[in-house]
Scaffold this motif. Sequence first.
Motif, PDB file in Angstrom:
ATOM      1  N   GLY A 133     -12.621   0.287   2.432  1.00 52.37           N
ATOM      2  CA  GLY A 133     -12.054   1.282   3.335  1.00 52.37           C
ATOM      3  C   GLY A 133     -11.274   0.616   4.448  1.00 52.37           C
ATOM      4  N   ASP A 189      -5.232   3.569  14.197  1.00 49.52           N
ATOM      5  CA  ASP A 189      -5.978   2.517  13.488  1.00 49.52           C
ATOM      6  C   ASP A 189      -7.199   2.244  14.361  1.00 49.52           C
ATOM      7  OD1 ASP A 189      -5.673   0.438  11.124  1.00 49.52           O
ATOM      8  OD2 ASP A 189      -6.326  -0.765  12.807  1.00 49.52           O
ATOM      9  N   SER A 217     -22.936   0.805  10.505  1.00 47.99           N
ATOM     10  CA  SER A 217     -23.002  -0.225  11.551  1.00 47.99           C
ATOM     11  C   SER A 217     -21.956  -0.019  12.647  1.00 47.99           C
ATOM     12  CB  SER A 217     -22.768  -1.605  10.915  1.00 47.99           C
ATOM     13  OG  SER A 217     -21.482  -1.649  10.331  1.00 47.99           O
ATOM     14  N   ASN A 260     -13.639   6.157  12.284  1.00 44.24           N
ATOM     15  CA  ASN A 260     -12.988   7.215  11.513  1.00 44.24           C
ATOM     16  C   ASN A 260     -13.202   7.063  10.006  1.00 44.24           C
ATOM     17  OD1 ASN A 260     -10.144   7.773   9.961  1.00 44.24           O
ATOM     18  ND2 ASN A 260     -10.744   9.455  11.286  1.00 44.24           N
ATOM     19  N   LYS A 311       0.838  -1.202   0.000  1.00 42.40           N
ATOM     20  CA  LYS A 311       0.000   0.000   0.000  1.00 42.40           C
ATOM     21  C   LYS A 311       0.873   1.252   0.000  1.00 42.40           C
ATOM     22  CE  LYS A 311      -3.144  -0.089   3.055  1.00 42.40           C
ATOM     23  NZ  LYS A 311      -3.999  -0.012   4.248  1.00 42.40           N
ATOM     24  N   ARG A 318     -23.148   4.631  20.563  1.00 41.52           N
ATOM     25  CA  ARG A 318     -23.292   3.502  19.643  1.00 41.52           C
ATOM     26  C   ARG A 318     -24.135   3.900  18.433  1.00 41.52           C
ATOM     27  NH1 ARG A 318     -19.618   0.580  20.221  1.00 41.52           N
ATOM     28  NH2 ARG A 318     -20.688  -1.252  19.427  1.00 41.52           N
ATOM     29  N   ALA A 323     -15.106  -1.369   8.328  1.00 37.97           N
ATOM     30  CA  ALA A 323     -15.037  -1.731   9.744  1.00 37.97           C
ATOM     31  C   ALA A 323     -13.778  -2.551  10.053  1.00 37.97           C
ATOM     32  CB  ALA A 323     -16.294  -2.487  10.162  1.00 37.97           C
ATOM     33  N   THR A 324     -13.732  -3.796   9.545  1.00 40.29           N
ATOM     34  CA  THR A 324     -12.632  -4.668   9.973  1.00 40.29           C
ATOM     35  C   THR A 324     -12.391  -5.803   8.972  1.00 40.29           C
ATOM     36  OG1 THR A 324     -11.749  -5.746  11.952  1.00 40.29           O
ATOM     37  CG2 THR A 324     -14.032  -6.261  11.376  1.00 40.29           C
TER      38      THR A 324
HETATM   39  P1  NDP Z   1     -12.317   2.970  14.352  1.00 44.89           P
HETATM   40  O1  NDP Z   1     -11.886   2.340  15.607  1.00 44.89           O
HETATM   41  O2  NDP Z   1     -12.432   4.444  14.267  1.00 44.89           O
HETATM   42  O3  NDP Z   1     -13.717   2.343  13.892  1.00 44.89           O
HETATM   43  C1  NDP Z   1     -13.891   1.000  13.684  1.00 44.89           C
HETATM   44  C2  NDP Z   1     -15.353   0.763  13.392  1.00 44.89           C
HETATM   45  O4  NDP Z   1     -15.526  -0.575  12.948  1.00 44.89           O
HETATM   46  C3  NDP Z   1     -16.236   0.933  14.616  1.00 44.89           C
HETATM   47  O5  NDP Z   1     -17.489   1.425  14.223  1.00 44.89           O
HETATM   48  C4  NDP Z   1     -16.350  -0.501  15.129  1.00 44.89           C
HETATM   49  O6  NDP Z   1     -17.515  -0.764  15.911  1.00 44.89           O
HETATM   50  C5  NDP Z   1     -16.429  -1.250  13.830  1.00 44.89           C
HETATM   51  N1  NDP Z   1     -16.021  -2.637  14.019  1.00 44.89           N
HETATM   52  C6  NDP Z   1     -14.856  -3.097  14.530  1.00 44.89           C
HETATM   53  N2  NDP Z   1     -14.854  -4.434  14.584  1.00 44.89           N
HETATM   54  C7  NDP Z   1     -16.049  -4.815  14.074  1.00 44.89           C
HETATM   55  C8  NDP Z   1     -16.645  -6.068  13.855  1.00 44.89           C
HETATM   56  N3  NDP Z   1     -16.018  -7.206  14.169  1.00 44.89           N
HETATM   57  N4  NDP Z   1     -17.882  -6.079  13.285  1.00 44.89           N
HETATM   58  C9  NDP Z   1     -18.521  -4.932  12.959  1.00 44.89           C
HETATM   59  N5  NDP Z   1     -17.998  -3.715  13.163  1.00 44.89           N
HETATM   60  C10 NDP Z   1     -16.790  -3.659  13.713  1.00 44.89           C
HETATM   61  O7  NDP Z   1     -11.292   2.426  13.225  1.00 44.89           O
HETATM   62  P2  NDP Z   1     -10.974   3.024  11.802  1.00 44.89           P
HETATM   63  O8  NDP Z   1     -12.188   3.611  11.193  1.00 44.89           O
HETATM   64  O9  NDP Z   1      -9.747   3.836  11.908  1.00 44.89           O
HETATM   65  O10 NDP Z   1     -10.568   1.696  11.014  1.00 44.89           O
HETATM   66  C11 NDP Z   1     -11.515   0.897  10.325  1.00 44.89           C
HETATM   67  C12 NDP Z   1     -10.787   0.039   9.314  1.00 44.89           C
HETATM   68  O11 NDP Z   1     -10.086   0.875   8.389  1.00 44.89           O
HETATM   69  C13 NDP Z   1      -9.745  -0.915   9.882  1.00 44.89           C
HETATM   70  O12 NDP Z   1      -9.706  -2.080   9.093  1.00 44.89           O
HETATM   71  C14 NDP Z   1      -8.453  -0.139   9.691  1.00 44.89           C
HETATM   72  O13 NDP Z   1      -7.320  -0.982   9.648  1.00 44.89           O
HETATM   73  C15 NDP Z   1      -8.718   0.494   8.346  1.00 44.89           C
HETATM   74  N6  NDP Z   1      -7.887   1.646   8.013  1.00 44.89           N
HETATM   75  C16 NDP Z   1      -7.895   2.758   8.825  1.00 44.89           C
HETATM   76  C17 NDP Z   1      -7.145   3.848   8.484  1.00 44.89           C
HETATM   77  C18 NDP Z   1      -7.198   5.123   9.255  1.00 44.89           C
HETATM   78  O14 NDP Z   1      -6.620   6.108   8.790  1.00 44.89           O
HETATM   79  N7  NDP Z   1      -7.891   5.172  10.386  1.00 44.89           N
HETATM   80  C19 NDP Z   1      -6.234   3.826   7.309  1.00 44.89           C
HETATM   81  C20 NDP Z   1      -6.385   2.649   6.483  1.00 44.89           C
HETATM   82  C21 NDP Z   1      -7.161   1.597   6.860  1.00 44.89           C
HETATM   83  P3  NDP Z   1     -17.389  -0.966  17.502  1.00 44.89           P
HETATM   84  O15 NDP Z   1     -17.282   0.412  18.049  1.00 44.89           O
HETATM   85  O16 NDP Z   1     -18.630  -1.669  17.865  1.00 44.89           O
HETATM   86  O17 NDP Z   1     -16.168  -1.794  17.749  1.00 44.89           O
END
Ligand code: NDP
Length: 449
Positions: free
Chosen positions: A347, A170, A265, A245, A118, A292, A323-324
């Motif tokens: 994403g 992250d 979600s 995020n 990446k 939430r 999300a993940t």
């Molecule tokens: P955040 O912690 O800000 O948000 C994660 C979100 O995903 C939350 O809403 C969380 O819900 C949800 N989530 C986590 N696990 C699960 C699950 N098992 N099932 C459903 N929902 C889930 O993280 P980011 O937004 O920063 O990251 C999200 C993804 O993007 C990750 O894969 C990360 O590696 C990737 N990413 C992030 C970057 C960044 O700049 N932040 C850059 C590139 C990739 P809950 O609160 O219930 O846990």
Amino acid sequence: MVTQLSGSMETIYNDVVKRNPGEAEFHQAVKEVLESVAPALVKYPEFVEARIIERICEPERQTIFRVPWQDDKGQMHVNRGIRVQFNSALGPYKGGIRFHPSVYLGIIKFLGFEQIFKNSLTGLPIGGGKGGSDFDPKGKSDSEVMRFCQSFMIELHRLIGEHTDVPAGDIGVGAREIGYMFGQYKRLTNRFEAGVLTGKGLLYGGSLARTQATGYGCTYFVEEMLKAKNNSFDGKKVVVSGSGNVAIYTLEKVVQLGGKVIAMSDSGGYVVDEKGFDFGTIKRLKEVERRRIKDYCDYHKHARYIEGGSIWDVPCDIAMPSATQNELTGKDAKELVKNGCIAVGEGANMPSTPEAIQVFLDAGVLFGPAKAANAGGVATSALEMQQNAGREAWEFAEVDAKLHQIMRNIYKTTSEAADEFGVPGNFVVGANIAGFIKVARVMMIHGLI
Ligand code: NDP
């Protein structure tokens, strides 16, 4: 071409599995890259002779450390910290830190491995790394999070530096956690080294548009895929998983481009708002009040919350899993295709299972893989490092314009590599090959390291 080398690729893959037992996500990430890069090895046989693939699958360094901390009641806890410094061919190791109870070495290694390619695709001078802990910030007080971050940094600070390794956020690590970690790094080293962490607050060296960058960038990437087919976001129904995020700023940009986000979600369930999600409500709920997703329905009575279930059952034109890992399965992909989905932008990192990716590719769905589609976050982190090095602070519009151009370039590089290697429209192969070739060439130049 692929079959000619698949035997040796299989041997390498089996060896990776044997040497890294129990690390399913890491195996999955390696397999996808090995399946993709075979044609590049036919073109560059010198990479095979130099054992570039074997070397690239082995992290340069990985560190596991103890993180003891005390909660507000004085009880002691121990978590595990990890930093994997995977590849520094192109620059200092660069990659976020994840705090989530599911974190173990296999997850950090998959993320670090993906990060190599990446970061290469961004065209910026950054290597690949990743870190994290099985600490769960959910439900912890601010002071507990602070004490944890400080303890984490007591070990991490030995490993990082603006020219060595530059972590960012992250899952579970945002501006608050980066602030606590930066404060502790400064205290331990007696250096105000702005470029040692990215995703910093704006008051002490952060970059405008970094918070928005991954979501915006992913949306820009999907926009490019659509544009190539004379299409756009205008009037499209979009489903965005997660509400963190990446998801929040995907929502904002999709709306700006004329689309409508109809479902979002968290790990508890999903909300459907057929009128289109309101960015202001989501931003306040998640960033300020830390609530939430189901609480969205308190403010928008027509919206409905579905506990559990799959968000991918909601019919849409465009799916943006944010999300993940492995959150979108083969079954989900079939449902999306059946409901008329025309494009997917990843994403999150590795959100689609291999079966899901195959379903999308077979159905001719435009598929933007994470390595390309979500590279805007790390690219903007590299822009933050540039600003720190020059003691500058660029305007929002300037950073956003650079991000937009980087995403256009990533699309172009990815799509051209797919064409060159005989799989037009397959951006999975395109992104893997384009990212790989640059790293491999530099590893050759650096000698046997
Ligand atoms: P955040 O912690 O800000 O948000 C994660 C979100 O995903 C939350 O809403 C969380 O819900 C949800 N989530 C986590 N696990 C699960 C699950 N098992 N099932 C459903 N929902 C889930 O993280 P980011 O937004 O920063 O990251 C999200 C993804 O993007 C990750 O894969 C990360 O590696 C990737 N990413 C992030 C970057 C960044 O700049 N932040 C850059 C590139 C990739 P809950 O609160 O219930 O846990």
